[in-house]
Design a protein around this motif. Sequence first.
Motif, mmCIF file in Angstrom:
data_model
loop_
_atom_site.group_PDB
_atom_site.id
_atom_site.type_symbol
_atom_site.label_atom_id
_atom_site.label_comp_id
_atom_site.label_asym_id
_atom_site.label_seq_id
_atom_site.Cartn_x
_atom_site.Cartn_y
_atom_site.Cartn_z
ATOM 1 N N THR A 262 -12.776 -2.543 18.508
ATOM 2 C CA THR A 262 -11.564 -3.040 17.540
ATOM 3 C C THR A 262 -12.168 -4.348 16.960
ATOM 4 O O THR A 262 -13.371 -5.185 17.221
ATOM 5 N N PHE A 263 -11.979 -4.385 15.374
ATOM 6 C CA PHE A 263 -12.506 -5.468 14.610
ATOM 7 C C PHE A 263 -11.336 -6.342 14.202
ATOM 8 O O PHE A 263 -10.148 -6.148 13.718
ATOM 9 N N HIS A 264 -11.861 -7.775 14.308
ATOM 10 C CA HIS A 264 -10.520 -8.845 13.959
ATOM 11 C C HIS A 264 -11.154 -9.670 12.850
ATOM 12 O O HIS A 264 -12.219 -10.343 13.136
ATOM 13 N N ILE A 265 -10.798 -9.830 11.641
ATOM 14 C CA ILE A 265 -11.363 -10.485 10.488
ATOM 15 C C ILE A 265 -10.271 -11.549 10.276
ATOM 16 O O ILE A 265 -9.268 -11.550 9.994
ATOM 17 N N ALA A 266 -10.954 -12.994 10.359
ATOM 18 C CA ALA A 266 -9.872 -14.116 9.616
ATOM 19 C C ALA A 266 -10.465 -14.276 8.457
ATOM 20 O O ALA A 266 -11.842 -14.476 8.036
ATOM 21 N N ASP A 267 -9.451 -13.823 7.499
ATOM 22 C CA ASP A 267 -9.904 -14.032 5.960
ATOM 23 C C ASP A 267 -9.559 -15.690 5.308
ATOM 24 O O ASP A 267 -8.452 -16.209 5.491
ATOM 25 N N ASP A 268 -10.578 -16.140 4.931
ATOM 26 C CA ASP A 268 -10.341 -17.701 4.417
ATOM 27 C C ASP A 268 -9.932 -17.845 3.111
ATOM 28 O O ASP A 268 -10.514 -18.526 2.167
ATOM 29 N N ARG A 269 -8.857 -17.069 2.882
ATOM 30 C CA ARG A 269 -8.315 -17.213 1.519
ATOM 31 C C ARG A 269 -9.097 -16.607 0.440
ATOM 32 O O ARG A 269 -9.288 -17.130 -0.564
#
Length: 261
Positions: free
Chosen positions: A38-45
């Motif tokens: 699984t892939f988990h992306i934290a998008d910095d706006r």
Amino acid sequence: MTLRHLAVVMPAYNEAEGIRDFIDEIRDSVSPVVDRVTFHIADDRSTDGTATVFDDVEDVAVEVQPLNRGHGPTALAAYRAGLAVEPDVLVHVDGDGQFHGRDFPRLLAALDAENADVVHGVRDGRTDPWYRKVLTGAVGLLIALAAGRRIPDVNTPLRAYRTPALRALVEATPPDASVPHVHFSLAEARAGFTVRYLRVDSIPRRGASATGTMWGRGSTVALPPKRLRLFVRTALVEAWELSLRPSAPLRNINRPETVAR
């Protein structure tokens, strides 16, 4: 080795042009050695649509951050998202795609073969501007003096962790830390984590836009940007407060007993 569940976590900012191909490459590379990834992306706006690239992809979760806070806090948010799904192993990599997917199974194999708590991908062939290379060398020297030994590529963003080892590090690090990987590298050395180092190729970031990187694109920037100079000062103060002073909180991390050697 076949893992039950691998979580790959990424901080990302304006990487819409290249991040999907990068994740496809990673998935294809690790699928033979993991039951589930699984892939988990934290998008910095991001301002370019990065947050919507994976709307139709089942195994990718994107968490848009409440504020644009920079790489360190966003990386920690990605780590926390990955830990929440309780994988066997977690791999961190930046969303700019500066690595080959084929190196991910090598990281996992080294973690298993060496019975390690963490494997660092040590970057070969970096194309960063001269001032970033100088900065990396200076930070490496500082951490070597504090740790009592040299740590290759102390701030590498490519790392494979067993979950208990990573949890101990993340829980001890403030969520707004600007250089978490520097803190992690030093804490691992002091606490006696079993750390292994694997040489990997560093390649240019994927995508043509320069807006996905904090400090300017490649070697075309001749002088350190003002934002980088301010960041360095902030990071040095943070390193002293969190990791280097005698009573620093990250000096007290213990290696979890549940991590098998």
